[in-house]
Design a protein around this motif. Structure first.
Motif, PDB file in Angstrom:
ATOM      1  N   LEU A 127       2.142  -3.897   0.905  1.00 60.79           N
ATOM      2  CA  LEU A 127       3.261  -3.314   1.639  1.00 60.79           C
ATOM      3  C   LEU A 127       2.825  -3.143   3.082  1.00 60.79           C
ATOM      4  O   LEU A 127       1.733  -2.661   3.350  1.00 60.79           O
ATOM      5  CB  LEU A 127       3.614  -1.949   1.025  1.00 60.79           C
ATOM      6  CG  LEU A 127       4.824  -1.232   1.599  1.00 60.79           C
ATOM      7  CD1 LEU A 127       5.528  -0.455   0.495  1.00 60.79           C
ATOM      8  CD2 LEU A 127       4.455  -0.297   2.720  1.00 60.79           C
ATOM      9  N   TRP A 128       3.669  -3.587   4.004  1.00 60.27           N
ATOM     10  CA  TRP A 128       3.353  -3.415   5.421  1.00 60.27           C
ATOM     11  C   TRP A 128       4.615  -3.090   6.185  1.00 60.27           C
ATOM     12  O   TRP A 128       5.714  -3.430   5.776  1.00 60.27           O
ATOM     13  CB  TRP A 128       2.647  -4.646   5.983  1.00 60.27           C
ATOM     14  CG  TRP A 128       3.501  -5.866   6.059  1.00 60.27           C
ATOM     15  CD1 TRP A 128       4.202  -6.312   7.143  1.00 60.27           C
ATOM     16  CD2 TRP A 128       3.757  -6.805   5.005  1.00 60.27           C
ATOM     17  NE1 TRP A 128       4.877  -7.468   6.824  1.00 60.27           N
ATOM     18  CE2 TRP A 128       4.629  -7.783   5.514  1.00 60.27           C
ATOM     19  CE3 TRP A 128       3.344  -6.901   3.674  1.00 60.27           C
ATOM     20  CZ2 TRP A 128       5.071  -8.846   4.751  1.00 60.27           C
ATOM     21  CZ3 TRP A 128       3.797  -7.948   2.923  1.00 60.27           C
ATOM     22  CH2 TRP A 128       4.642  -8.918   3.466  1.00 60.27           C
ATOM     23  N   ARG A 129       4.425  -2.424   7.299  1.00 61.52           N
ATOM     24  CA  ARG A 129       5.538  -2.032   8.165  1.00 61.52           C
ATOM     25  C   ARG A 129       6.063  -3.265   8.880  1.00 61.52           C
ATOM     26  O   ARG A 129       5.297  -4.086   9.384  1.00 61.52           O
ATOM     27  CB  ARG A 129       5.067  -0.995   9.184  1.00 61.52           C
ATOM     28  CG  ARG A 129       6.172  -0.462  10.057  1.00 61.52           C
ATOM     29  CD  ARG A 129       5.685   0.617  10.993  1.00 61.52           C
ATOM     30  NE  ARG A 129       4.691   0.163  11.946  1.00 61.52           N
ATOM     31  CZ  ARG A 129       4.977  -0.418  13.103  1.00 61.52           C
ATOM     32  NH1 ARG A 129       6.223  -0.624  13.452  1.00 61.52           N
ATOM     33  NH2 ARG A 129       4.012  -0.800  13.913  1.00 61.52           N
ATOM     34  N   SER A 130       7.373  -3.383   8.914  1.00 63.69           N
ATOM     35  CA  SER A 130       8.003  -4.512   9.600  1.00 63.69           C
ATOM     36  C   SER A 130       7.886  -4.316  11.102  1.00 63.69           C
ATOM     37  O   SER A 130       8.210  -3.261  11.627  1.00 63.69           O
ATOM     38  CB  SER A 130       9.479  -4.616   9.205  1.00 63.69           C
ATOM     39  OG  SER A 130       9.604  -4.844   7.836  1.00 63.69           O
ATOM     40  N   GLU A 131       7.433  -5.339  11.783  1.00 64.92           N
ATOM     41  CA  GLU A 131       7.268  -5.253  13.235  1.00 64.92           C
ATOM     42  C   GLU A 131       8.591  -5.312  13.984  1.00 64.92           C
ATOM     43  O   GLU A 131       8.686  -4.842  15.099  1.00 64.92           O
ATOM     44  CB  GLU A 131       6.346  -6.379  13.731  1.00 64.92           C
ATOM     45  CG  GLU A 131       4.919  -6.213  13.287  1.00 64.92           C
ATOM     46  CD  GLU A 131       4.263  -4.946  13.814  1.00 64.92           C
ATOM     47  OE1 GLU A 131       4.511  -4.572  14.978  1.00 64.92           O
ATOM     48  OE2 GLU A 131       3.508  -4.322  13.068  1.00 64.92           O
ATOM     49  N   GLU A 132       9.617  -5.895  13.367  1.00 60.74           N
ATOM     50  CA  GLU A 132      10.885  -6.026  14.068  1.00 60.74           C
ATOM     51  C   GLU A 132      11.570  -4.682  14.303  1.00 60.74           C
ATOM     52  O   GLU A 132      12.384  -4.536  15.181  1.00 60.74           O
ATOM     53  CB  GLU A 132      11.854  -6.921  13.288  1.00 60.74           C
ATOM     54  CG  GLU A 132      11.427  -8.363  13.244  1.00 60.74           C
ATOM     55  CD  GLU A 132      10.757  -8.698  11.930  1.00 60.74           C
ATOM     56  OE1 GLU A 132      11.096  -8.078  10.910  1.00 60.74           O
ATOM     57  OE2 GLU A 132       9.894  -9.569  11.930  1.00 60.74           O
ATOM     58  N   ARG A 133      11.245  -3.710  13.485  1.00 60.19           N
ATOM     59  CA  ARG A 133      11.932  -2.421  13.574  1.00 60.19           C
ATOM     60  C   ARG A 133      11.174  -1.508  14.521  1.00 60.19           C
ATOM     61  O   ARG A 133       9.997  -1.255  14.356  1.00 60.19           O
ATOM     62  CB  ARG A 133      12.022  -1.764  12.212  1.00 60.19           C
ATOM     63  CG  ARG A 133      12.730  -0.441  12.314  1.00 60.19           C
ATOM     64  CD  ARG A 133      13.122   0.083  10.991  1.00 60.19           C
ATOM     65  NE  ARG A 133      13.822   1.336  11.205  1.00 60.19           N
ATOM     66  CZ  ARG A 133      13.811   2.330  10.380  1.00 60.19           C
ATOM     67  NH1 ARG A 133      13.173   2.237   9.253  1.00 60.19           N
ATOM     68  NH2 ARG A 133      14.455   3.428  10.658  1.00 60.19           N
TER      69      ARG A 133
END
Length: 82
Positions: free
Chosen positions: A72-78
């Motif tokens: 699981l990783w944080r989306s960079e687009e947001r």
């Protein structure tokens, strides 16, 4: 069938939550684990502009169709800050 890594789908949410809780228990952080199926659905599979993270699922031949691991990783687009 070889081991497989695939994008998570909404039907994986219960398994993802179970693995998150298992990790929290292992790390003695169950008191800090606030994840729920509803929150995971909202932040992983909600409208694209609201998605906070992405998940990959690992499956092995010994347990077909059953997730055995996740990334699981944080989306960079947001943008989560101003």
């Amino acid at each position: 069938m070889p081991s497989m890594i695939r994008p998570a789908i909404e039907q994986d949410v219960p398994a993802i939550l179970a693995m998150i809780r298992e990790l929290a228990d292992y790390e003695h952080l169950t008191h800090a684990c606030i994840a729920t199926e509803e929150l995971l659905r909202e932040h992983l599979f909600g409208p694209p502009e609201d998605r906070a993270a992405e998940v990959l699922i690992a499956e092995v031949p010994e347990h077909p169709g059953q997730p055995v691991g996740y990334a699981l990783w944080r989306s960079e687009e947001r943008r989560v800050w101003k």
